[in-house]
Design a protein around this motif. Sequence first.
Motif, PDB file in Angstrom:
ATOM      1  N   SER A  54       3.350  -5.640   5.446  1.00 38.09           N
ATOM      2  CA  SER A  54       2.708  -5.135   6.659  1.00 38.09           C
ATOM      3  C   SER A  54       3.789  -4.428   7.472  1.00 38.09           C
ATOM      4  O   SER A  54       4.583  -5.068   8.163  1.00 38.09           O
ATOM      5  CB  SER A  54       2.098  -6.295   7.465  1.00 38.09           C
ATOM      6  N   LEU A  55       3.785  -3.111   7.352  1.00 42.42           N
ATOM      7  CA  LEU A  55       4.911  -2.349   7.900  1.00 42.42           C
ATOM      8  C   LEU A  55       5.046  -2.507   9.405  1.00 42.42           C
ATOM      9  O   LEU A  55       4.081  -2.302  10.164  1.00 42.42           O
ATOM     10  CB  LEU A  55       4.768  -0.887   7.537  1.00 42.42           C
ATOM     11  N   GLN A  56       6.248  -2.846   9.818  1.00 42.65           N
ATOM     12  CA  GLN A  56       6.597  -2.921  11.224  1.00 42.65           C
ATOM     13  C   GLN A  56       7.395  -1.671  11.600  1.00 42.65           C
ATOM     14  O   GLN A  56       7.956  -1.007  10.734  1.00 42.65           O
ATOM     15  CB  GLN A  56       7.427  -4.176  11.496  1.00 42.65           C
TER      16      GLN A  56
ATOM     17  N   ALA B 246      10.190 -12.180   5.194  1.00 36.87           N
ATOM     18  CA  ALA B 246       9.298 -12.462   4.066  1.00 36.87           C
ATOM     19  C   ALA B 246       8.294 -11.336   3.835  1.00 36.87           C
ATOM     20  O   ALA B 246       7.545 -11.359   2.846  1.00 36.87           O
ATOM     21  CB  ALA B 246       8.569 -13.786   4.313  1.00 36.87           C
ATOM     22  N   ARG B 247       8.253 -10.337   4.743  1.00 38.01           N
ATOM     23  CA  ARG B 247       7.410  -9.143   4.512  1.00 38.01           C
ATOM     24  C   ARG B 247       7.871  -8.386   3.267  1.00 38.01           C
ATOM     25  O   ARG B 247       7.102  -7.668   2.650  1.00 38.01           O
ATOM     26  CB  ARG B 247       7.493  -8.168   5.687  1.00 38.01           C
ATOM     27  N   PHE B 248       9.153  -8.552   2.941  1.00 40.03           N
ATOM     28  CA  PHE B 248       9.734  -7.832   1.811  1.00 40.03           C
ATOM     29  C   PHE B 248       9.672  -8.709   0.555  1.00 40.03           C
ATOM     30  O   PHE B 248      10.133  -9.852   0.562  1.00 40.03           O
ATOM     31  CB  PHE B 248      11.185  -7.449   2.088  1.00 40.03           C
ATOM     32  N   SER B 249       9.132  -8.137  -0.509  1.00 48.65           N
ATOM     33  CA  SER B 249       9.121  -8.863  -1.771  1.00 48.65           C
ATOM     34  C   SER B 249       9.436  -7.903  -2.913  1.00 48.65           C
ATOM     35  O   SER B 249       9.051  -6.728  -2.880  1.00 48.65           O
ATOM     36  CB  SER B 249       7.780  -9.557  -1.999  1.00 48.65           C
TER      37      SER B 249
ATOM     38  N   SER C 210       4.191   7.971   3.152  1.00 45.15           N
ATOM     39  CA  SER C 210       3.677   7.986   4.527  1.00 45.15           C
ATOM     40  C   SER C 210       2.704   6.833   4.692  1.00 45.15           C
ATOM     41  O   SER C 210       1.680   6.776   3.997  1.00 45.15           O
ATOM     42  CB  SER C 210       2.972   9.314   4.817  1.00 45.15           C
ATOM     43  N   VAL C 211       3.025   5.943   5.603  1.00 42.87           N
ATOM     44  CA  VAL C 211       2.258   4.719   5.771  1.00 42.87           C
ATOM     45  C   VAL C 211       2.045   4.455   7.256  1.00 42.87           C
ATOM     46  O   VAL C 211       2.935   4.708   8.083  1.00 42.87           O
ATOM     47  CB  VAL C 211       3.000   3.514   5.142  1.00 42.87           C
ATOM     48  N   SER C 212       0.878   3.933   7.590  1.00 40.36           N
ATOM     49  CA  SER C 212       0.609   3.545   8.976  1.00 40.36           C
ATOM     50  C   SER C 212       1.176   2.153   9.250  1.00 40.36           C
ATOM     51  O   SER C 212       1.182   1.297   8.345  1.00 40.36           O
ATOM     52  CB  SER C 212      -0.895   3.547   9.248  1.00 40.36           C
ATOM     53  N   PRO C 213       1.634   1.910  10.474  1.00 35.95           N
ATOM     54  CA  PRO C 213       2.096   0.547  10.823  1.00 35.95           C
ATOM     55  C   PRO C 213       1.006  -0.479  10.511  1.00 35.95           C
ATOM     56  O   PRO C 213      -0.178  -0.250  10.760  1.00 35.95           O
ATOM     57  CB  PRO C 213       2.375   0.657  12.313  1.00 35.95           C
ATOM     58  N   GLY C 214       1.448  -1.601   9.951  1.00 36.59           N
ATOM     59  CA  GLY C 214       0.515  -2.657   9.594  1.00 36.59           C
ATOM     60  C   GLY C 214       0.008  -2.566   8.164  1.00 36.59           C
ATOM     61  O   GLY C 214      -0.543  -3.538   7.635  1.00 36.59           O
ATOM     62  N   GLU C 215       0.171  -1.414   7.548  1.00 35.65           N
ATOM     63  CA  GLU C 215      -0.272  -1.249   6.166  1.00 35.65           C
ATOM     64  C   GLU C 215       0.792  -1.745   5.195  1.00 35.65           C
ATOM     65  O   GLU C 215       1.941  -1.970   5.545  1.00 35.65           O
ATOM     66  CB  GLU C 215      -0.606   0.217   5.883  1.00 35.65           C
ATOM     67  N   ARG C 216       0.403  -1.859   3.944  1.00 38.91           N
ATOM     68  CA  ARG C 216       1.303  -2.265   2.876  1.00 38.91           C
ATOM     69  C   ARG C 216       1.953  -1.043   2.256  1.00 38.91           C
ATOM     70  O   ARG C 216       1.307   0.004   2.089  1.00 38.91           O
ATOM     71  CB  ARG C 216       0.528  -3.027   1.803  1.00 38.91           C
ATOM     72  N   ALA C 217       3.221  -1.175   1.909  1.00 43.17           N
ATOM     73  CA  ALA C 217       3.938  -0.100   1.203  1.00 43.17           C
ATOM     74  C   ALA C 217       4.429  -0.633  -0.129  1.00 43.17           C
ATOM     75  O   ALA C 217       4.964  -1.748  -0.213  1.00 43.17           O
ATOM     76  CB  ALA C 217       5.117   0.385   2.040  1.00 43.17           C
TER      77      ALA C 217
END
Lengths: 121, 107
Positions: B77-79, B60-63, B12-19
């Motif tokens: 940064s979760l969208q 590039a958000r995905f690594s 469970s993650v808030s938008p904009g946070e890192r997962a």
Amino acid sequence: EVQLVQSGAEVKKPGESLKISCKGSGYSFSSYWIGWVRQMPGKGPEYMGIIHPDDSKTRYHPSFEGQVTMSADKSISIVYLQWSSLRASDSALYYCARHGGPSAWEPFDQWGQGTLVTVSS
Amino acid sequence: EIAMTQSPATLSVSPGERATLSCRASQSISRNLAWYQQKPGQAPRLLIYGASTRATGVSARFSGSGSETEFTLTISSLQPEDFAVYFCHQYNTRPPLFGGGTKVEIK
């Protein structure tokens, strides 16, 4: 554009046979392995096996060997997955997917839209 | 047969946070690991292969990182469009195998 287009949903009775298809376009169909992947509701994908359309060479996951048959017709860019006698436990969503490179050890870079198979009396 | 274990099952993650998602193999698979994203009603989509190479068109958000038995997928940064289920897939050893998945949900 690379595309894999699968045949439509099927509803069958236990014991019936079934053949579903996957047609490739937008690339050299005979050059890439195509795999079949089963997905049960709410579960992860299960690798069933792969087929090379050029020579129809197959590699099955041990759990699916003898349970299904993969075949190909490169002249019309289609691969098939078939069952000779369906069971209720074969009810699932089936995807075809293309290997991302020429070897038999690659990730799947393109996927079909899936074919839902329902087996119920 | 190699076992692939993904954790956590749900994140469970808030938008904009890192997962940060984890995938563990029961034996070494070198760097022959892929990550896929699957949204409801859609086929899986390849994100990462070779443990860390982004597939064509992937943000590039995905690594991806890791090797041998421990692998990580990071979404910086979760969208809103990133909330989905993520699967890892080892293609090093026969038979290839997918993990059970991590669902990334909105907190």
